[in-house]
Design an enzyme around this catalytic site. Structure first.
Site, mmCIF file in Angstrom:
data_model
loop_
_atom_site.group_PDB
_atom_site.id
_atom_site.type_symbol
_atom_site.label_atom_id
_atom_site.label_comp_id
_atom_site.label_asym_id
_atom_site.label_seq_id
_atom_site.Cartn_x
_atom_site.Cartn_y
_atom_site.Cartn_z
ATOM 1 N N GLY A 1 0.826 -1.209 0.000
ATOM 2 C CA GLY A 1 0.000 0.000 0.000
ATOM 3 C C GLY A 1 0.852 1.246 0.000
ATOM 4 C CG ASN A 2 -0.418 4.623 -1.543
ATOM 5 O OD1 ASN A 2 -1.146 5.374 -0.916
ATOM 6 N ND2 ASN A 2 -0.811 4.011 -2.662
ATOM 7 N NE ARG A 3 4.642 8.009 4.139
ATOM 8 C CZ ARG A 3 5.935 7.768 4.045
ATOM 9 N NH1 ARG A 3 6.454 6.744 4.672
ATOM 10 N NH2 ARG A 3 6.709 8.551 3.343
ATOM 11 C CB SER A 4 -2.678 8.178 -0.398
ATOM 12 O OG SER A 4 -3.802 8.990 -0.620
#
Ligand code: CTP
Length: 415
Positions: A212-215
Site C-alpha cells: 500500500g501507500n501513505r495516501s
C-alpha cells in the site's frame, strides 16, 4: 494554532434548530485556532443551548436583542469588527428573514451591518430545504454575495433522511477559512457530475498482508467537498483513507485494488463532466496472491524475491476511453503528479513530462517527500494545462488547493 491560521474576529450566529448544539463545536474549532469568537444566537436558539454555554466557550457575553447593552450599540460594533459571520445552523425562518433584509433581532441586524464574508450553513428537514420558498431565498442570498453551504445528506431529527443535515463543524470551519483565504465557493456546477478518486489502493500479498501507500485521501475529499459546494453531483471512488467526514451530499464507492479502481472509474465516468484522479495508485501488484498466510521459515529465494506485475494506468485508460467515445467528449480529465526533484531535473520538469505522457487536460503537480503532502493537511505545487504557463499553487490547506484546481477546471468547462 497552525501556521495556516491567523487570528480573526468571527461571529457565530446560531438559529433555533436541533443542530444548535453543533455550534458549540464550531465555536471551539475557531477558538482553538486562536480566533476571537462572538456568539449571536436567536431567541429560539437558546431553547436548544443555554447562553451560559456559548458565553463559557466564547469568553464573551451573549445577547439576542439590540436592546441589551444599548450603550455599546452591539449590532454595529460586532458587525463592523467581524472578519466573517458564520451562521450555523440557519433555519428556514432565519434564511427567509435574511432574504427580506429584516433586522428584528441582534443576529439579523448584525448581518445587515457586516461587510465581511457571510457564510450560512442551513439545517432543516428535507421538505423545508427543497421547498421553492426556501430555495428562492437561498438563491437571493447567494446573488447578494453570501455563501450558502450545501447541507449534508443523512439522518435528520426523526427517522427521515435526505439533504438538510448540518455538515460537521470542522467542515464548516474549513469552508470559512478557505473563503477567508480568498476563495469563495461559486455555486455554478448545478447538474454537473464530478467523479473523484481518493486515497490509496492496496494490493493483496496474502489474506492478511498488502502492498500500500501513505495516501490519506485528504486532497481527494477536499476536492469533493468543494465540488459539492459548487452544486455538483459528486461521486468519490475511495481507496484506503484516513477517517474523514463524507463531503456534503457526495456518494462514496469503496474500492481496494487498482483493478477495482479502474472498473469503478470507467463506470462512473460514462456520464461525467469532470473526472479527477487524486488517488495514489499502486503501479504494481504481486504476480501471485498466496491462498493462506505466508509463514516464517520460507526458503531464502522466496524471501528475497517478490514477483510483481504492472497495474493498468487508470488515468491514461480514461483518456483513451474518452478518445473511443466511451466518455463524453467534453469531459475534463484531471490528473495528479507526485514528484521528487533530483540532480537531473526539478519536480516541475518531471511533472511536465508526466503531463505530456498522460494526455489529461489538467495536471496538479506536487513535490512529495517523507514530510511533504502525504497525510499532511496542507499542499502546494503547480497546475499544468495545455498551452498555458504552469500556474503556481501557493502553500495552503488542501481545501484552498482544491478551490484553485476546480477554478482551473471551471475555465476549461466554459471554453
Ligand atoms: N495513476 C493512475 N494509474 C496508475 C498510476 C497512477 O491512474 N497505475 C494516476 C494517479 O492517480 C495520478 C497520476 O496517474 O493522477 C500520476 O500518478 P503518479 O503516481 O505521480 O505517477 P505514475 O503514473 O505512477 O508514474 P511514475 O511512478 O513513473 O512517476
Amino acid at each position: 494554532m497552525t501556521e495556516l491560521d491567523t487570528s480573526r474576529n468571527i461571529v457565530v450566529g446560531v438559529a433555533g434548530g436541533i443542530a444548535a448544539y453543533k455550534a458549540c463545536h464550531l465555536v471551539r474549532n475557531f477558538k482553538e485556532a486562536g480566533d476571537d469568537v462572538r456568539v449571536v444566537p436567536t431567541e429560539n436558539a437558546l431553547n436548544f443551548v443555554g447562553a451560559a454555554t456559548f458565553e463559557a466557550l466564547s469568553g464573551h457575553p451573549v445577547s439576542t436583542t439590540v436592546f441589551d447593552a444599548v450603550d455599546e450599540v452591539q449590532h454595529v460594533n460586532v458587525g463592523q469588527h467581524a472578519d466573517a459571520v458564520v451562521i450555523a445552523p440557519a433555519t428556514a425562518d432565519l434564511i427567509a428573514r435574511l432574504a427580506t433584509g429584516r433586522a428584528d433581532d441582534l443576529l439579523t441586524a448584525t448581518v445587515l451591518v457586516a461587510t465581511c464574508p457571510v457564510i450560512i450553513a442551513p439545517a432543516m428537514h428535507t421538505e423545508m430545504w427543497l421547498n421553492p420558498a426556501t430555495q428562492d431565498n437561498v438563491a437571493t442570498l447567494r446573488r447578494r454575495g453570501m455563501t450558502v453551504i450545501e447541507p449534508a445528506h443523512g439522518r435528520l431529527t426523526g427517522a427521515d433522511s435526505g439533504p438538510g443535515r448540518l455538515p460537521e463543524p470542522d467542515q464548516i470551519a474549513e469552508i470559512v477559512r478557505t473563503e477567508l483565504a480568498g476563495y469563495r465557493v461559486e455555486h455554478r456546477w448545478k447538474g454537473k457530475k464530478v467523479v473523484i478518486s481518493a486515497g490509496g489502493t492496496r494490493e493483496e500479498l496474502d489474506p492478511v498482508r498488502y502492498l500500500g501507500n501513505r495516501s490519506s485521501g485528504r486532497q481527494g475529499f477536499a476536492l469533493a467537498e468543494w465540488a459539492c459546494q459548487m452544486g455538483a453531483d459528486v461521486t468519490i471512488v475511495a481507496g484506503n483513507t484516513a477517517p474523514l467526514p463524507v463531503p456534503s451530499g457526495a456518494k462514496v464507492r469503496s474500492i481496494i485494488s487498482t483493478r477495482e479502481l479502474e472498473r469503478a472509474m470507467r463506470e462512473e465516468a460514462r456520464d461525467a463532466d469532470v473526472v479527477i484522479m487524486a488517488a495514489a495508485v499502486s503501479d504494481f501488484r504481486p504476480a501471485e496472491v498466496a491462498e493462506s498466510k505466508m509463514k516464517k521459515g520460507l526458503a531464502d529465494d522466496a524471501l528475497s524475491t517478490l514477483h510483481l506485475v504492472e497495474n493498468p494506468d487508470v488515468l491514461k485508460g480514461l483518456v483513451a476511453a474518452r478518445a473511443r467515445a466511451e466518455l463524453p467528449a467534453e469531459c475534463v480529465i484531471v490528473g495528479f503528479a507526485a514528484e521528487t526533484g533530483d540532480a537531473d531535473k526539478s519536480a516541475l520538469e518531471y511533472a511536465q513530462e508526466k503531463f505530456a505522457r498522460k494526455g489529461c487536460d489538467v495536471l496538479m503537480a506536487n513535490e512529495v517527500g517523507r514530510d511533504k503532502t502525504f497525510g499532511q493537511k496542507s499542499n502546494e505545487g503547480w497546475i499544468l494545462g495545455s498551452g498555458v504557463e504552469p500556474q503556481r499553487v501557493e502553500h495552503g490547506s488542501k481545501q484552498v488547493v482544491a478551490a484553485q484546481i476546480l477554478a482551473a477546471v471551471n475555465q476549461m468547462l466554459r471554453e
